[in-house]
Design a protein around this motif. Structure first.
Motif, PDB file in Angstrom:
ATOM      1  N   MET A   1       6.638  77.773  -7.977  1.00 39.84           N
ATOM      2  CA  MET A   1       7.449  78.972  -8.008  1.00 39.84           C
ATOM      3  C   MET A   1       8.202  79.162  -6.691  1.00 39.84           C
ATOM      4  N   THR A   2       7.540  78.826  -5.598  1.00 44.83           N
ATOM      5  CA  THR A   2       8.199  78.973  -4.300  1.00 44.83           C
ATOM      6  C   THR A   2       9.403  78.050  -4.189  1.00 44.83           C
ATOM      7  N   GLY A   3       9.244  76.817  -4.652  1.00 47.48           N
ATOM      8  CA  GLY A   3      10.363  75.882  -4.627  1.00 47.48           C
ATOM      9  C   GLY A   3      11.519  76.366  -5.480  1.00 47.48           C
ATOM     10  N   TYR A   4      11.199  76.957  -6.623  1.00 44.32           N
ATOM     11  CA  TYR A   4      12.241  77.449  -7.518  1.00 44.32           C
ATOM     12  C   TYR A   4      12.916  78.693  -6.936  1.00 44.32           C
ATOM     13  N   LEU A   5      12.176  79.539  -6.237  1.00 46.93           N
ATOM     14  CA  LEU A   5      12.754  80.677  -5.537  1.00 46.93           C
ATOM     15  C   LEU A   5      13.747  80.173  -4.481  1.00 46.93           C
ATOM     16  N   LEU A   6      13.340  79.138  -3.730  1.00 50.52           N
ATOM     17  CA  LEU A   6      14.229  78.572  -2.709  1.00 50.52           C
ATOM     18  C   LEU A   6      15.455  77.922  -3.344  1.00 50.52           C
ATOM     19  N   PHE A   7      15.264  77.323  -4.514  1.00 51.54           N
ATOM     20  CA  PHE A   7      16.403  76.771  -5.243  1.00 51.54           C
ATOM     21  C   PHE A   7      17.390  77.888  -5.588  1.00 51.54           C
ATOM     22  N   VAL A 161      16.328  72.036   1.127  1.00 50.47           N
ATOM     23  CA  VAL A 161      15.491  70.956   1.675  1.00 50.47           C
ATOM     24  C   VAL A 161      14.019  71.347   1.620  1.00 50.47           C
ATOM     25  N   VAL A 162      13.701  72.561   2.028  1.00 49.61           N
ATOM     26  CA  VAL A 162      12.301  73.015   1.987  1.00 49.61           C
ATOM     27  C   VAL A 162      11.806  73.040   0.542  1.00 49.61           C
ATOM     28  N   GLY A 163      12.630  73.516  -0.368  1.00 49.21           N
ATOM     29  CA  GLY A 163      12.265  73.501  -1.784  1.00 49.21           C
ATOM     30  C   GLY A 163      12.012  72.094  -2.293  1.00 49.21           C
ATOM     31  N   ALA A 164      12.808  71.119  -1.827  1.00 55.36           N
ATOM     32  CA  ALA A 164      12.610  69.715  -2.215  1.00 55.36           C
ATOM     33  C   ALA A 164      11.253  69.215  -1.743  1.00 55.36           C
ATOM     34  N   LEU A 165      10.897  69.551  -0.517  1.00 51.69           N
ATOM     35  CA  LEU A 165       9.593  69.124   0.018  1.00 51.69           C
ATOM     36  C   LEU A 165       8.447  69.733  -0.780  1.00 51.69           C
ATOM     37  N   ILE A 166       8.578  70.985  -1.148  1.00 55.83           N
ATOM     38  CA  ILE A 166       7.559  71.640  -1.975  1.00 55.83           C
ATOM     39  C   ILE A 166       7.457  70.929  -3.324  1.00 55.83           C
ATOM     40  N   GLY A 167       8.585  70.609  -3.917  1.00 58.62           N
ATOM     41  CA  GLY A 167       8.589  69.921  -5.203  1.00 58.62           C
ATOM     42  C   GLY A 167       7.903  68.570  -5.151  1.00 58.62           C
TER      43      GLY A 167
END
Length: 186
Positions: A1-7, A161-167
């Motif tokens: 969810m955090t990655g999607y929020l950042l997206f 980029v941060v969202g990519a790392l989370i993913g």
């Protein structure tokens, strides 16, 4: 969810402010029209570009890959302002960002019981919406304080980029086992 929020935060900031940035950088009305035309054409090509690749990726790797490609598209005009770079940015960004939504749906379907899909996708949609709300706000505030839109666009690419790392760190459930859904509101 955090990655999607950042997206949500990162992609919408690019889509909201790129034309203003292009104007700020001296882009002509013709270049602005070309930018939007490439955005539209790239959206139509998404499935052909990413379909086969995403079929082979598991875990959050598809999400991570598309987020990093989206980030690269967002970063390209900040590093190189030539018209070809701006149009390449539009093509790279749009072709990848459309498919990010699909990767989250596929991830939910692969890892949760069918009965839990609506709740999980609903929660992801809320996270995405929060990102879409906060992204332009934070990007705009930073741009105002920095005296130009460029700083805000760097921030939005950073979120991607941060969202990519989370993913990339997200793992599928163990074979035969489904993830626990979010707690029921009842």
């Amino acid at each position: 969810m955090t990655g999607y929020l950042l997206f949500g935060a990162g992609y919408i900031a690019y889509m909201t402010f790129m034309i203003a940035w292009l104007r700020e950088a001296g882009g002509s009305p013709e270049m602005q029209a070309a930018f939007w035309s490439v955005i539209g054409l790239a959206a139509m090509a998404t499935q052909w570009i990413w379909g086969a690749v995403l079929d082979r990726l598991r875990h959050g790797h598809g999400f991570g890959l598309l987020m990093i490609v989206t980030a690269l598209g967002a970063l390209l005009p900040l590093a190189w302002t030539a018209p070809v770079a701006i149009l390449a940015s539009a093509a790279i960004f749009r072709s990848a960002f459309c498919a990010v939504v699909a990767t989250t749906t596929v991830f939910v379907r692969r890892n949760m019981a069918r009965a839990d899909w609506p709740r999980a996708i609903g929660a992801l949609t809320v996270a995405f919406g929060i990102g879409q709300t906060l992204g332009p706000l934070a990007t705009g505030i930073l741009g105002d304080r920095a005296g130009g839109i460029t700083a805000g666009l760097w921030l939005s690419a950073g979120w991607l980029v941060v969202g990519a790392l989370i993913g990339v760190l997200q793992r599928d459930a163990a074979p035969g086992k489904k993830m626990n859904p979010l707690p029921s509101p009842h």
